[in-house]
Design an enzyme around this catalytic site. Sequence first.
Site, PDB file in Angstrom:
ATOM      1  N   PHE A   1     -30.589 -16.436  70.575  1.00  0.00           N
ATOM      2  CA  PHE A   1     -29.275 -16.119  70.879  1.00  0.00           C
ATOM      3  C   PHE A   1     -29.034 -15.151  72.096  1.00  0.00           C
ATOM      4  O   PHE A   1     -29.625 -13.981  72.173  1.00  0.00           O
ATOM      5  CB  PHE A   1     -28.429 -15.456  69.425  1.00  0.00           C
TER       6      PHE A   1
ATOM      7  N   ARG B   1     -19.642 -10.519  77.679  1.00  0.00           N
ATOM      8  CA  ARG B   1     -19.784 -11.477  79.041  1.00  0.00           C
ATOM      9  C   ARG B   1     -19.855 -10.704  80.183  1.00  0.00           C
ATOM     10  O   ARG B   1     -20.542 -11.571  81.169  1.00  0.00           O
ATOM     11  CB  ARG B   1     -18.404 -11.876  78.934  1.00  0.00           C
TER      12      ARG B   1
HETATM   13  P1  5GP Z   1     -23.208 -26.591  70.723  1.00  0.00           P
HETATM   14  O1  5GP Z   1     -21.626 -27.065  70.679  1.00  0.00           O
HETATM   15  O2  5GP Z   1     -23.937 -27.209  72.001  1.00  0.00           O
HETATM   16  O3  5GP Z   1     -23.894 -26.129  69.635  1.00  0.00           O
HETATM   17  O4  5GP Z   1     -22.831 -25.109  71.479  1.00  0.00           O
HETATM   18  C1  5GP Z   1     -22.260 -24.851  72.734  1.00  0.00           C
HETATM   19  C2  5GP Z   1     -21.447 -23.659  72.732  1.00  0.00           C
HETATM   20  O5  5GP Z   1     -21.982 -22.688  71.633  1.00  0.00           O
HETATM   21  C3  5GP Z   1     -21.489 -22.734  73.847  1.00  0.00           C
HETATM   22  O6  5GP Z   1     -20.843 -23.316  74.869  1.00  0.00           O
HETATM   23  C4  5GP Z   1     -21.640 -21.500  73.317  1.00  0.00           C
HETATM   24  O7  5GP Z   1     -20.298 -20.917  73.452  1.00  0.00           O
HETATM   25  C5  5GP Z   1     -22.235 -21.389  72.220  1.00  0.00           C
HETATM   26  N1  5GP Z   1     -23.517 -20.930  72.119  1.00  0.00           N
HETATM   27  C6  5GP Z   1     -24.585 -21.561  71.740  1.00  0.00           C
HETATM   28  N2  5GP Z   1     -25.816 -21.039  71.928  1.00  0.00           N
HETATM   29  C7  5GP Z   1     -25.505 -19.749  72.435  1.00  0.00           C
HETATM   30  C8  5GP Z   1     -26.110 -18.502  72.572  1.00  0.00           C
HETATM   31  O8  5GP Z   1     -27.334 -18.555  72.714  1.00  0.00           O
HETATM   32  N3  5GP Z   1     -25.280 -17.645  73.168  1.00  0.00           N
HETATM   33  C9  5GP Z   1     -23.973 -17.718  72.967  1.00  0.00           C
HETATM   34  N4  5GP Z   1     -23.435 -16.528  73.537  1.00  0.00           N
HETATM   35  N5  5GP Z   1     -23.250 -18.765  72.729  1.00  0.00           N
HETATM   36  C10 5GP Z   1     -23.964 -19.834  72.476  1.00  0.00           C
END
Ligand code: 5GP
Length: 179
Positions: free
Chosen positions: A155, A168
């Site tokens: 993460f 951020r």
């Molecule tokens: P997905 O829908 O592909 O699971 O996730 C996309 C969204 O999840 C990204 O736009 C982001 O906001 C969040 N996300 C996924 N992995 C991470 C991570 O490692 N760090 C953060 N800060 N956000 C993440």
Amino acid sequence: MNTPEFEVLLSEAEIKKRVAELGAEISNHYSQDKSRHIVVIGVLKGSFIFLADLVRRLTIECEIEFIEVASYGAGTKSSGQIKLLRDIAVPLEDEDVLVVEDIVDTGHTLYYLLEHLQRSHRPRSVAICALLDKPSRRLRDIKAQFVGFTIEDRFVVGYGLDYNNRFREKKDIVVYKES
Ligand code: 5GP
């Protein structure tokens, strides 16, 4: 509140270099047809810093729009539930759209967004540019055409990415751990 610990995964310099390369790749791809300009759609909020740096590396003309979705609740796990918070207000028919996202994780968010864009806005084409890709966690069949870095299942925060709306503003991309 626990004290957060950070480990640099991608430095400011590494990010800058790769964003410049991505700008060149994208410009090259779209400039095959000289008449083209593209609509760059940033997915808020996580992509805003990446998008600002990326568009300044493009050598083709672009229009910039934003769409906002909520995908994660509080914490670091995906809920799989996507909610559209802000839609695109300009016509996209006959446009080549480049969706700019901070990270593709499970793929739920982009799956939802692509479906929404195709169904409600009918652009000429849609491609995805993601700064980060975590393919090991994919649950949806989503592939970004342009990827900055492929990373392991950690993460990360910084360079626009948050943890509960914090961090951020960090210049590097760092692995977040709560100690
Ligand atoms: P997905 O829908 O592909 O699971 O996730 C996309 C969204 O999840 C990204 O736009 C982001 O906001 C969040 N996300 C996924 N992995 C991470 C991570 O490692 N760090 C953060 N800060 N956000 C993440």
